[in-house]
Design a protein around this motif. Structure first.
Motif, PDB file in Angstrom:
ATOM      1  N   VAL A 187      89.269  41.028 -22.800  1.00  0.00           N
ATOM      2  CA  VAL A 187      88.390  40.869 -21.952  1.00  0.00           C
ATOM      3  C   VAL A 187      88.526  42.751 -21.449  1.00  0.00           C
ATOM      4  O   VAL A 187      89.724  43.221 -21.309  1.00  0.00           O
ATOM      5  CB  VAL A 187      88.967  40.338 -20.737  1.00  0.00           C
ATOM      6  CG1 VAL A 187      87.808  40.656 -19.524  1.00  0.00           C
ATOM      7  CG2 VAL A 187      88.619  38.890 -21.053  1.00  0.00           C
ATOM      8  N   GLN A 188      87.418  43.252 -21.497  1.00  0.00           N
ATOM      9  CA  GLN A 188      87.182  44.524 -20.949  1.00  0.00           C
ATOM     10  C   GLN A 188      86.476  44.585 -19.511  1.00  0.00           C
ATOM     11  O   GLN A 188      85.478  44.272 -19.460  1.00  0.00           O
ATOM     12  CB  GLN A 188      86.555  45.711 -21.932  1.00  0.00           C
ATOM     13  CG  GLN A 188      86.404  47.015 -21.161  1.00  0.00           C
ATOM     14  CD  GLN A 188      85.499  47.929 -22.023  1.00  0.00           C
ATOM     15  OE1 GLN A 188      85.953  48.302 -23.323  1.00  0.00           O
ATOM     16  NE2 GLN A 188      84.543  48.530 -21.716  1.00  0.00           N
ATOM     17  N   ASP A 189      87.185  45.100 -18.690  1.00  0.00           N
ATOM     18  CA  ASP A 189      86.873  44.825 -17.155  1.00  0.00           C
ATOM     19  C   ASP A 189      85.862  46.223 -16.959  1.00  0.00           C
ATOM     20  O   ASP A 189      85.714  46.944 -17.762  1.00  0.00           O
ATOM     21  CB  ASP A 189      87.822  44.856 -16.251  1.00  0.00           C
ATOM     22  CG  ASP A 189      88.813  45.805 -16.157  1.00  0.00           C
ATOM     23  OD1 ASP A 189      88.486  46.979 -16.671  1.00  0.00           O
ATOM     24  OD2 ASP A 189      90.027  45.824 -15.601  1.00  0.00           O
ATOM     25  N   LYS A 190      85.162  46.054 -15.845  1.00  0.00           N
ATOM     26  CA  LYS A 190      84.304  47.099 -15.586  1.00  0.00           C
ATOM     27  C   LYS A 190      85.103  48.516 -15.127  1.00  0.00           C
ATOM     28  O   LYS A 190      84.395  49.459 -15.045  1.00  0.00           O
ATOM     29  CB  LYS A 190      83.568  46.633 -14.283  1.00  0.00           C
ATOM     30  CG  LYS A 190      84.249  46.565 -12.997  1.00  0.00           C
ATOM     31  CD  LYS A 190      83.207  46.155 -12.049  1.00  0.00           C
ATOM     32  CE  LYS A 190      82.839  44.702 -12.190  1.00  0.00           C
ATOM     33  NZ  LYS A 190      81.910  44.046 -11.295  1.00  0.00           N
ATOM     34  N   ASP A 191      86.389  48.608 -15.166  1.00  0.00           N
ATOM     35  CA  ASP A 191      87.193  49.789 -14.851  1.00  0.00           C
ATOM     36  C   ASP A 191      88.167  49.870 -15.633  1.00  0.00           C
ATOM     37  O   ASP A 191      89.451  50.025 -15.141  1.00  0.00           O
ATOM     38  CB  ASP A 191      87.532  49.690 -13.368  1.00  0.00           C
ATOM     39  CG  ASP A 191      87.916  51.181 -12.836  1.00  0.00           C
ATOM     40  OD1 ASP A 191      87.789  52.275 -13.444  1.00  0.00           O
ATOM     41  OD2 ASP A 191      88.792  51.186 -11.966  1.00  0.00           O
ATOM     42  N   PRO A 192      88.035  50.186 -17.176  1.00  0.00           N
ATOM     43  CA  PRO A 192      88.861  50.240 -18.037  1.00  0.00           C
ATOM     44  C   PRO A 192      89.710  51.559 -17.902  1.00  0.00           C
ATOM     45  O   PRO A 192      89.134  52.454 -17.272  1.00  0.00           O
ATOM     46  CB  PRO A 192      88.168  50.193 -19.595  1.00  0.00           C
ATOM     47  CG  PRO A 192      86.726  50.610 -19.079  1.00  0.00           C
ATOM     48  CD  PRO A 192      86.534  50.302 -17.601  1.00  0.00           C
ATOM     49  N   VAL A 193      90.907  51.598 -18.078  1.00  0.00           N
ATOM     50  CA  VAL A 193      91.864  52.540 -18.046  1.00  0.00           C
ATOM     51  C   VAL A 193      92.066  53.366 -19.505  1.00  0.00           C
ATOM     52  O   VAL A 193      92.249  52.669 -20.504  1.00  0.00           O
ATOM     53  CB  VAL A 193      93.434  52.357 -17.606  1.00  0.00           C
ATOM     54  CG1 VAL A 193      94.095  53.605 -17.546  1.00  0.00           C
ATOM     55  CG2 VAL A 193      93.041  51.945 -16.043  1.00  0.00           C
ATOM     56  N   LEU A 194      92.012  54.896 -19.444  1.00  0.00           N
ATOM     57  CA  LEU A 194      92.368  55.459 -20.716  1.00  0.00           C
ATOM     58  C   LEU A 194      93.724  56.112 -20.271  1.00  0.00           C
ATOM     59  O   LEU A 194      94.080  56.885 -19.347  1.00  0.00           O
ATOM     60  CB  LEU A 194      91.520  56.386 -21.011  1.00  0.00           C
ATOM     61  CG  LEU A 194      90.076  55.981 -21.184  1.00  0.00           C
ATOM     62  CD1 LEU A 194      88.814  57.319 -21.632  1.00  0.00           C
ATOM     63  CD2 LEU A 194      89.731  55.057 -22.291  1.00  0.00           C
ATOM     64  N   LEU A 195      94.640  55.930 -21.397  1.00  0.00           N
ATOM     65  CA  LEU A 195      95.799  56.555 -21.169  1.00  0.00           C
ATOM     66  C   LEU A 195      96.023  57.910 -21.850  1.00  0.00           C
ATOM     67  O   LEU A 195      95.111  58.153 -22.809  1.00  0.00           O
ATOM     68  CB  LEU A 195      97.131  55.721 -21.984  1.00  0.00           C
ATOM     69  CG  LEU A 195      97.464  54.375 -21.255  1.00  0.00           C
ATOM     70  CD1 LEU A 195      98.258  53.570 -21.968  1.00  0.00           C
ATOM     71  CD2 LEU A 195      97.399  54.432 -19.720  1.00  0.00           C
TER      72      LEU A 195
END
Length: 636
Positions: A432-440
Motif C-alpha cells: 500500500v502506498q498512501d497519499k503522503d509517501p516518505v522519501l528517505l
C-alpha cells in the motif's frame, strides 16, 4: 551483553503496561550487567570507605612508634589505592555498557514498533512525541537503568560503613548511624513535587518539539502563504513556556542539592565537636577521631548517589511512560469466525485447517467484506470514494493489519484473511502506498534498494512514473563527477524536490517492488493533468496482468482502469467502466465532476461526456482546453 554484540538479535517483548513496569522489565533483562556493575561498585566504594580506618591505624602506629606496623599500613594503603582505581574504571565501563545496551534495546523496540505500524503510528501518537521518545527519552531511560547498580553499591557501602564505625568508635558510631538515614531520606518529601515539575517541563518540551517538527515539515507551504511569522511566534511562545518550566523545575532540584550539602555539613560539624570533647575527656584516641571524621567524610561520597537515583527515576519515569505508550500500540486481531463468514459470502473458500493458515495461491481476488469491494485478480481496478478519509482507511484495510480497532473483518486475498498472516508476509503480498509517501535521504539507487520480485527494473518503473524531468533535476543539483542520476542524492524527505516529483519517485519505488497486489492512494494528486495522463498509461502498461487498486477521483486515471467501483456511504454501490458510470450513476458523476445537485438537474450535453471530463489543471492549459470548448460551441 557487550556493546560490540549490539544490536540484540531479538530485543524481546516488553512489559508496556506502565512506565515503572517497563523500567523493571529493562532492568531484569540486564541482570548480568547489573551484577558486574554492582561488584565493581562495591570494590570501588569499599576501597574509599576503608581509607579512613587505614589512616587511623597509621596515626596510631606513629604515636606508638611502631615502624613495622606503619609499614604494613603503607602496604594496605597502596592496596586500597589499586582497588579504588580499578573499581572506578571498571564501574564506569560496566555502567556505561548498561546504559548503552538499555538505550539500544529501547531504540530497537521503537524501530520494530514503527515498522509494524507504519504510517498508522502518527495517527495515534503525535510525530513530535515519537521524536522525543526515540531521542531524549531513550537516554533518560538508559540513565536510570545504569544508575541502579551504582546506587545499590553505594547503599551497601553506607550500611557496612556505619556498622564498622559502631565497632571501631561506638560513641561516634551511634551519632553517624542515626544521622546517615536522616541524610539519605531528607529529600524524599520533596521528590513528588520535583517530579511533577519535571513532568510539566517535559510535557511542554514535547509540545514544542511537535510544533517545531510540524513547522519544518510545512515550511514550503508556510512560505507560500506568508505564515512563517505566525508559526515562529507560536514556537517562541512555546519555547518560553519550556524555559519557564525548566527554571521552575531547576529551583526544586537546587533546593534538594542544597539540602544534600547542608545536612552532611551539619553532621560533620557534629562529629568533630562531639569527637573533640571525647578526646579531651580521654574517652577517644586522636587516631580514632581522625578515622571517624574521615569515615564520615568519605561516606558522603556514596551518599550522593541517593540524590542521583532520585533524579534518574524522576526523569526516566515519564520517559518510560511515553515509551510504553508507543510500544503498547497494536494492530487489529480480527476474529477468524468473521473472516470465514465473510469469505463464504464472497464465494471464495478460506484456506484454514486446524488453525493453520496457508499462504494465498497466486492469482486470487482481493475482497473487503466491510465495504463489499471485490478486486478481480490481474486487473486494474479504480475505487472512487466521496470521502478522502474513507479512502485512506480503505487503503489501510486492503493492506491487512489495520490499526483501527473497529475495522471489522479482515480483507481476504484468494480466500485467506490477511490478518491471519504474519505482518511481513501480508506486506509482501499486498503493498500500500498512501497519499503522503516518505522519501528517505540517500542516493536514488539506495531509494530503489527495496525488497522486490526483480521482474521490474528501476529504469522501467521510472519511465512508467514519468520521472525523466526528476532525474534531470537530481543530476543538475548533484556535485561534480556524478554522471549517473542513480548516484544523485536525495535530501531528507526529498525536500529539495517538488511535491509532484516526490510523488512520482515514490510511485516508481512502489512499482519496482512488483507485489502481487499494489494499492495506490491518490498517486497523482500533486502532478499536472498532462503528466497524470501519461502516468495512468504507464501504470496500466507496467502492471498489465497484475492486480492493482487505485483510489482516486481523477477522470484521467479512471478512464484507464479496467473496472471502476464507487464506494458510497461506506459500501460498494456501483461498478463498471468509467464512462458507463459517468452516464448512468448520478452519485458517481457528482464525485468525479464535482457537480452540485442543481447542476445535475439541468439538461446535459451528451457530447461533453464522450471523452474523459477535464479537470481544473487541464482547463488552465489553452492547448488542452481548446478542443473541448470547440466541441461545446458546435453542439450549442
Amino acid at each position: 551483553m557487550q556493546i560490540s554484540d549490539l544490536p540484540y538479535p531479538d530485543p524481546g517483548v516488553p512489559d508496556a503496561r506502565s512506565g515503572p513496569r517497563f523500567l523493571w522489565w529493562l532492568g531484569r533483562g540486564q541482570l548480568g550487567g547489573q551484577a558486574k556493575s554492582l561488584a565493581w561498585g562495591l570494590l570501588h566504594f569499599g576501597g574509599v570507605a576503608g581509607l579512613p580506618y587505614t589512616v587511623g591505624l597509621g596515626i596510631d602506629a606513629v604515636v606508638d612508634g611502631d615502624g613495622a606496623r606503619l609499614l604494613q599500613v603503607g602496604g594496605l594503603l597502596a592496596l586500597l589505592g589499586v582497588a579504588i582505581a580499578l573499581g572506578d574504571a571498571m564501574l564506569h565501563r560496566t555502567a556505561v555498557t548498561n546504559w548503552i545496551t538499555a538505550a539500544a534495546r529501547v531504540q530497537q523496540l521503537l524501530a520494530r514498533k514503527t515498522a509494524e505500524l507504519g504510517s498508522a503510528l502518527t495517527r495515534r501518537v503525535a510525530a513530535g512525541e515519537v521524536v522525543a521518545v526515540s531521542t531524549g527519552d531513550v537516554e533518560k531511560i538508559g540513565w536510570f537503568v545504569e544508575a541502579v547498580s551504582r546506587f545499590l553499591a553505594a547503599a551497601l557501602t553506607l550500611v557496612v560503613g556505619c556498622v564498622v564505625l559502631l565497632f571501631y568508635a561506638p560513641t561516634i558510631g551511634v551519632v553517624v548511624a542515626v544521622g546517615m538515614p536522616v541524610l539519605a531520606l531528607a529529600v524524599l518529601p520533596l521528590l513528588p513535587r520535583a517530579t511533577r515539575r519535571a513532568d510539566v517541563q517535559r510535557e511542554k518540551a514535547g509540545k514544542a518539539t511537535e510544533l517545531a517538527s510540524d513547522t519544518v515539515a510545512g515550511l514550503r507551504v508556510l512560505r507560500g502563504i506568508g505564515g512563517e511569522e505566525l508559526f515562529l511566534g507560536r514556537y517562541r511562545e512555546a519555547s518560553q513556556q519550556v524555559r519557564e518550566a525548566a527554571v521552575h523545575s531547576a529551583r526544586m532540584w537546587a533546593l534538594i542539592s542544597a539540602i544534600q550539602v547542608l545536612l552532611p555539613g551539619a553532621l560533620l560539624v557534629t562529629v568533630v565537636w562531639y569527637g573533640a570533647s571525647l578526646v579531651l575527656d580521654g574517652r577517644l584516641d586522636v587516631g580514632e577521631l581522625v578515622a571517624a571524621f574521615s569515615a564520615v567524610a568519605t561516606m558522603l561520597y556514596p551518599l550522593r548517589h541517593f540524590e542521583e537515583i532520585a533524579m534518574a527515576y524522576s526523569f526516566s519515569r515519564p520517559s518510560a511512560k511515553r515509551a510504553a505508550r508507543v510500544l503498547s500500540l497494536t494492530r487489529t486481531e480480527a476474529m477468524a469466525e468473521a473472516e470465514v463468514d465473510a469469505g463464504a459470502k464472497a464465494g471464495a473458500g478460506v484456506v484454514v485447517a486446524s488453525g493453520v493458515v496457508q499462504t494465498p495461491a497466486p492469482g486470487g481476488d482481493l475482497y473487503d467484506p466491510e465495504t463489499g469491494l471485490l478486486v478481480p485478480a490481474g486487473r486494474l481496478t479504480a475505487v472512487v470514494c466521496g470521502d478522502p478519509d474513507l479512502a485512506g482507511r480503505l487503503a489501510e484495510r486492503l493492506g491487512g493489519h489495520p490499526l483501527d480497532l473497529g475495522a471489522g473483518p479482515s480483507v481476504l486475498l484468494g480466500g485467506v484473511a490477511l490478518d491471519e498472516l504474519a505482518l511481513a508476509e501480508a506486506r509482501t503480498l499486498v503493498l500500500v502506498q498512501d497519499k503522503d509517501p516518505v522519501l528517505l535521504s540517500g542516493t536514488l539507487r539506495e531509494l530503489f534498494d527495496v525488497p522486490a520480485s526483480g521482474a521490474v527494473e528501476p529504469s522501467a518503473a521510472l519511465d512508467a512514473a514519468r520521472c525523466a524531468d526528476v532525474l534531470d533535476a537530481l543530476l543538475q543539483s548533484a556535485p561534480a563527477g556524478v554522471d549517473d542520476p542513480m548516484d544523485a542524492r536525495i535530501t531528507e524527505r526529498g525536500r529539495s524536490l517538488s511535491g509532484g516529483q516526490r510523488q512520482r519517485l515514490a510511485l516508481a519505488r512502489s512499482l519496482v517492488t512488483d507485489p502481487e497486489v499494489l494499492v495506490l492512494d491518490e498517486p497523482t494528486s500533486a502532478v499536472d493533468s498532462h503528466t497524470e495522463a501519461r502516468i495512468a498509461e504507464g501504470i496500466s502498461a507496467l502492471r498489465a496482468g497484475r492486480t492493482t487498486v487505485v483510489l482516486a477521483s481523477s477522470p484521467l486515471l479512471l478512464d484507464r482502469a479496467d473496472r471502476v467501483v464507487l464506494i458510497h456511504e461506506g459500501k460498494a454501490a456501483a461498478s463498471g467502466t468509467h464512462r458507463e458510470l459517468l452516464h448512468g450513476d448520478p452519485r458517481y458523476r457528482a464525485v468525479v465532476t464535482r457537480e452540485t445537485e442543481e447542476e445535475q438537474r439541468l439538461p446535459r450535453l451528451e457530447s461533453v461526456h464522450t471523452e474523459p471530463v477535464l479537470t481544473e489543471p487541464e482547463m488552465a492549459e489553452p492547448e488542452l482546453a481548446e478542443p473541448f470548448l470547440t466541441e461545446i460551441e458546435e453542439t450549442a
